[in-house]
Write a protein that holds these residues in place. Structure first.
Motif, PDB file in Angstrom:
ATOM      1  N   GLY A 112       0.814  -1.216   0.000  1.00  0.00           N
ATOM      2  CA  GLY A 112       0.000   0.000   0.000  1.00  0.00           C
ATOM      3  C   GLY A 112       0.844   1.261   0.000  1.00  0.00           C
ATOM      4  O   GLY A 112       0.332   2.359  -0.206  1.00  0.00           O
ATOM      5  N   ALA A 113       2.146   1.120   0.220  1.00  0.00           N
ATOM      6  CA  ALA A 113       3.048   2.275   0.182  1.00  0.00           C
ATOM      7  C   ALA A 113       3.186   2.763  -1.258  1.00  0.00           C
ATOM      8  O   ALA A 113       3.155   1.969  -2.205  1.00  0.00           O
ATOM      9  CB  ALA A 113       4.423   1.905   0.737  1.00  0.00           C
ATOM     10  N   ARG A 114       3.335   4.050  -1.420  1.00  0.00           N
ATOM     11  CA  ARG A 114       3.465   4.624  -2.756  1.00  0.00           C
ATOM     12  C   ARG A 114       4.846   4.312  -3.325  1.00  0.00           C
ATOM     13  O   ARG A 114       5.859   4.539  -2.686  1.00  0.00           O
ATOM     14  CB  ARG A 114       3.247   6.132  -2.672  1.00  0.00           C
ATOM     15  N   ALA A 115       4.879   3.796  -4.537  1.00  0.00           N
ATOM     16  CA  ALA A 115       6.132   3.501  -5.229  1.00  0.00           C
ATOM     17  C   ALA A 115       6.542   4.664  -6.120  1.00  0.00           C
ATOM     18  O   ALA A 115       7.726   4.959  -6.266  1.00  0.00           O
ATOM     19  CB  ALA A 115       5.995   2.233  -6.063  1.00  0.00           C
ATOM     20  N   ASP A 116       5.562   5.354  -6.712  1.00  0.00           N
ATOM     21  CA  ASP A 116       5.863   6.464  -7.620  1.00  0.00           C
ATOM     22  C   ASP A 116       4.564   7.216  -7.898  1.00  0.00           C
ATOM     23  O   ASP A 116       3.477   6.652  -7.790  1.00  0.00           O
ATOM     24  CB  ASP A 116       6.442   5.914  -8.928  1.00  0.00           C
ATOM     25  N   VAL A 117       4.679   8.476  -8.278  1.00  0.00           N
ATOM     26  CA  VAL A 117       3.509   9.276  -8.655  1.00  0.00           C
ATOM     27  C   VAL A 117       3.960  10.365  -9.625  1.00  0.00           C
ATOM     28  O   VAL A 117       5.054  10.915  -9.478  1.00  0.00           O
ATOM     29  CB  VAL A 117       2.804   9.897  -7.417  1.00  0.00           C
ATOM     30  N   HIS A 118       3.139  10.622 -10.619  1.00  0.00           N
ATOM     31  CA  HIS A 118       3.409  11.687 -11.592  1.00  0.00           C
ATOM     32  C   HIS A 118       2.100  12.324 -12.033  1.00  0.00           C
ATOM     33  O   HIS A 118       1.165  11.618 -12.408  1.00  0.00           O
ATOM     34  CB  HIS A 118       4.129  11.147 -12.833  1.00  0.00           C
ATOM     35  N   SER A 119       2.057  13.648 -11.993  1.00  0.00           N
ATOM     36  CA  SER A 119       0.938  14.390 -12.569  1.00  0.00           C
ATOM     37  C   SER A 119       1.405  14.972 -13.888  1.00  0.00           C
ATOM     38  O   SER A 119       2.578  15.322 -14.040  1.00  0.00           O
ATOM     39  CB  SER A 119       0.502  15.519 -11.632  1.00  0.00           C
ATOM     40  N   TYR A 120       0.501  15.063 -14.840  1.00  0.00           N
ATOM     41  CA  TYR A 120       0.870  15.658 -16.125  1.00  0.00           C
ATOM     42  C   TYR A 120      -0.283  16.484 -16.672  1.00  0.00           C
ATOM     43  O   TYR A 120      -1.439  16.292 -16.327  1.00  0.00           O
ATOM     44  CB  TYR A 120       1.271  14.591 -17.153  1.00  0.00           C
ATOM     45  N   THR A 121       0.099  17.434 -17.514  1.00  0.00           N
ATOM     46  CA  THR A 121      -0.851  18.122 -18.374  1.00  0.00           C
ATOM     47  C   THR A 121      -0.271  18.070 -19.780  1.00  0.00           C
ATOM     48  O   THR A 121       0.952  18.113 -19.951  1.00  0.00           O
ATOM     49  CB  THR A 121      -1.091  19.598 -17.969  1.00  0.00           C
ATOM     50  N   LYS A 122      -1.135  17.958 -20.741  1.00  0.00           N
ATOM     51  CA  LYS A 122      -0.678  17.883 -22.132  1.00  0.00           C
ATOM     52  C   LYS A 122       0.159  19.107 -22.486  1.00  0.00           C
ATOM     53  O   LYS A 122       1.233  18.995 -23.064  1.00  0.00           O
ATOM     54  CB  LYS A 122      -1.888  17.759 -23.064  1.00  0.00           C
ATOM     55  N   LYS A 123      -0.319  20.263 -22.080  1.00  0.00           N
ATOM     56  CA  LYS A 123       0.355  21.518 -22.434  1.00  0.00           C
ATOM     57  C   LYS A 123       1.744  21.633 -21.797  1.00  0.00           C
ATOM     58  O   LYS A 123       2.707  21.992 -22.455  1.00  0.00           O
ATOM     59  CB  LYS A 123      -0.519  22.696 -22.008  1.00  0.00           C
ATOM     60  N   ALA A 124       1.855  21.288 -20.523  1.00  0.00           N
ATOM     61  CA  ALA A 124       3.119  21.494 -19.815  1.00  0.00           C
ATOM     62  C   ALA A 124       4.125  20.366 -20.016  1.00  0.00           C
ATOM     63  O   ALA A 124       5.328  20.615 -20.004  1.00  0.00           O
ATOM     64  CB  ALA A 124       2.852  21.670 -18.318  1.00  0.00           C
ATOM     65  N   ASN A 125       3.668  19.126 -20.198  1.00  0.00           N
ATOM     66  CA  ASN A 125       4.585  17.996 -20.167  1.00  0.00           C
ATOM     67  C   ASN A 125       4.805  17.298 -21.500  1.00  0.00           C
ATOM     68  O   ASN A 125       5.710  16.487 -21.609  1.00  0.00           O
ATOM     69  CB  ASN A 125       4.101  16.965 -19.147  1.00  0.00           C
ATOM     70  N   ASP A 126       3.982  17.581 -22.495  1.00  0.00           N
ATOM     71  CA  ASP A 126       4.124  16.914 -23.793  1.00  0.00           C
ATOM     72  C   ASP A 126       4.393  17.970 -24.862  1.00  0.00           C
ATOM     73  O   ASP A 126       3.557  18.248 -25.708  1.00  0.00           O
ATOM     74  CB  ASP A 126       2.854  16.111 -24.107  1.00  0.00           C
ATOM     75  N   ARG A 127       5.578  18.506 -24.805  1.00  0.00           N
ATOM     76  CA  ARG A 127       5.919  19.647 -25.681  1.00  0.00           C
ATOM     77  C   ARG A 127       5.892  19.292 -27.166  1.00  0.00           C
ATOM     78  O   ARG A 127       5.578  20.124 -27.991  1.00  0.00           O
ATOM     79  CB  ARG A 127       7.264  20.224 -25.279  1.00  0.00           C
ATOM     80  N   ASP A 128       6.227  18.044 -27.523  1.00  0.00           N
ATOM     81  CA  ASP A 128       6.205  17.689 -28.948  1.00  0.00           C
ATOM     82  C   ASP A 128       4.833  17.185 -29.398  1.00  0.00           C
ATOM     83  O   ASP A 128       4.624  16.912 -30.571  1.00  0.00           O
ATOM     84  CB  ASP A 128       7.291  16.667 -29.284  1.00  0.00           C
ATOM     85  N   GLY A 129       3.897  17.043 -28.451  1.00  0.00           N
ATOM     86  CA  GLY A 129       2.519  16.703 -28.796  1.00  0.00           C
ATOM     87  C   GLY A 129       2.290  15.294 -29.301  1.00  0.00           C
ATOM     88  O   GLY A 129       1.271  15.019 -29.927  1.00  0.00           O
ATOM     89  N   ASN A 130       3.209  14.359 -29.001  1.00  0.00           N
ATOM     90  CA  ASN A 130       3.050  12.996 -29.516  1.00  0.00           C
ATOM     91  C   ASN A 130       2.267  12.075 -28.580  1.00  0.00           C
ATOM     92  O   ASN A 130       2.113  10.895 -28.852  1.00  0.00           O
ATOM     93  CB  ASN A 130       4.414  12.379 -29.844  1.00  0.00           C
ATOM     94  N   GLY A 131       1.781  12.604 -27.456  1.00  0.00           N
ATOM     95  CA  GLY A 131       0.987  11.805 -26.530  1.00  0.00           C
ATOM     96  C   GLY A 131       1.790  10.956 -25.577  1.00  0.00           C
ATOM     97  O   GLY A 131       1.230  10.170 -24.832  1.00  0.00           O
ATOM     98  N   TYR A 132       3.138  11.088 -25.600  1.00  0.00           N
ATOM     99  CA  TYR A 132       4.014  10.297 -24.727  1.00  0.00           C
ATOM    100  C   TYR A 132       4.814  11.220 -23.820  1.00  0.00           C
ATOM    101  O   TYR A 132       5.347  12.230 -24.259  1.00  0.00           O
ATOM    102  CB  TYR A 132       4.984   9.442 -25.555  1.00  0.00           C
ATOM    103  N   ILE A 133       4.896  10.836 -22.547  1.00  0.00           N
ATOM    104  CA  ILE A 133       5.704  11.578 -21.571  1.00  0.00           C
ATOM    105  C   ILE A 133       6.690  10.606 -20.951  1.00  0.00           C
ATOM    106  O   ILE A 133       6.311   9.507 -20.525  1.00  0.00           O
ATOM    107  CB  ILE A 133       4.829  12.224 -20.479  1.00  0.00           C
ATOM    108  N   ASN A 134       7.955  10.991 -20.888  1.00  0.00           N
ATOM    109  CA  ASN A 134       9.020  10.166 -20.335  1.00  0.00           C
ATOM    110  C   ASN A 134       9.336  10.623 -18.911  1.00  0.00           C
ATOM    111  O   ASN A 134       9.487  11.816 -18.663  1.00  0.00           O
ATOM    112  CB  ASN A 134      10.261  10.283 -21.223  1.00  0.00           C
ATOM    113  N   TYR A 135       9.425   9.677 -17.981  1.00  0.00           N
ATOM    114  CA  TYR A 135       9.845   9.927 -16.612  1.00  0.00           C
ATOM    115  C   TYR A 135      11.036   9.034 -16.299  1.00  0.00           C
ATOM    116  O   TYR A 135      11.161   7.949 -16.852  1.00  0.00           O
ATOM    117  CB  TYR A 135       8.733   9.583 -15.613  1.00  0.00           C
TER     118      TYR A 135
END
Length: 166
Positions: A141-164
Motif C-alpha cells: 500500500g506504500a506509494r512507489a511512484d507518482v506523476h501528474s501531467y498536463t498535455k500543455k506542460a509535459n508533452d511539448r512535442d505533442g506525440n501523446g508520450y511523456i518520459n519519466y
C-alpha cells in the motif's frame, strides 16, 4: 533603548522548512522503490476508440521499469491508479529483472513476460488526454511512484508520450 521584535532563529528556520516543503509538488518526491514509472503513452495515436474490436486502447500504455541494479521484483500485488480512482492490480506474477520493464496496455490481449506486456483486459481508456495523475503503489500500500501531467506542460512535442526517470 530599542526593543527588537524578531523571531528566534530556530522558529525562522522551521517556518522556512515548512514553506519549502509545501512548495514541492507530489511528483518531485522520491519513493523508496526499485520499480518506477518510466513513461506513459497517455494519448493513443489516432482517433480514440474504446471498442474492443478495432479500437486503439492497446496503444495507450504505461511503462514500469525495475531501476535496481541487483534486485528482481515481482509485480504481483502492485496497483496503478489514476486521479479519478480507475485502478489496475497486477494479480499474476511478472518478475522484472534489474533494468527490465513491462508495458501495461489497455485493451484485451495475452500477457507475456517475453514480450514485456500485460493487458488490463479492459477496453476503456485509463489516462486522460488533457491531464491526469498516475499513482503506482507497492503491494504493502506504500506509494512507489507518482506523476501528474498536463498535455500543455509535459508533452511539448505533442506525440501523446511523456518520459519519466529516463
Amino acid at each position: 533603548m530599542r526593543i527588537s521584535r524578531t523571531l528566534p532563529v530556530a522558529a525562522v528556520v522551521a517556518a522556512a522548512g515548512v514553506l519549502s516543503l509545501a512548495a514541492v509538488p507530489a511528483q518531485a518526491a522520491e519513493y523508496s522503490s526499485a520499480l518506477k514509472v518510466k513513461g506513459v503513452q497517455y494519448d493513443a495515436p489516432g482517433r480514440d476508440s474504446n471498442k474492443c474490436s478495432g479500437g486503439n486502447t492497446a496503444a495507450e500504455y504505461l511503462t514500469i521499469k525495475n531501476y535496481s541494479k541487483t534486485a528482481k521484483v515481482n509485480l504481483k500485488g502492485y496497483v496503478v491508479k489514476d486521479a479519478a480512482g480507475n485502478r489496475f492490480t497486477f494479480t499474476k506474477s511478472h518478475t522484472l529483472e534489474p533494468g527490465d520493464y513491462i508495458k501495461l496496455r489497455g485493451g484485451r490481449g495475452t500477457d507475456s513476460d517475453t514480450k514485456n506486456v500485460v493487458y488490463r483486459q479492459n477496453c476503456n481508456f485509463i489516462w486522460n488526454n488533457d491531464k491526469d495523475t498516475i499513482y503506482f503503489y507497492k503491494p504493502s500500500g506504500a506509494r512507489a511512484d507518482v506523476h501528474s501531467y498536463t498535455k500543455k506542460a509535459n508533452d511539448r512535442d505533442g506525440n501523446g508520450y511523456i518520459n519519466y526517470h529516463g
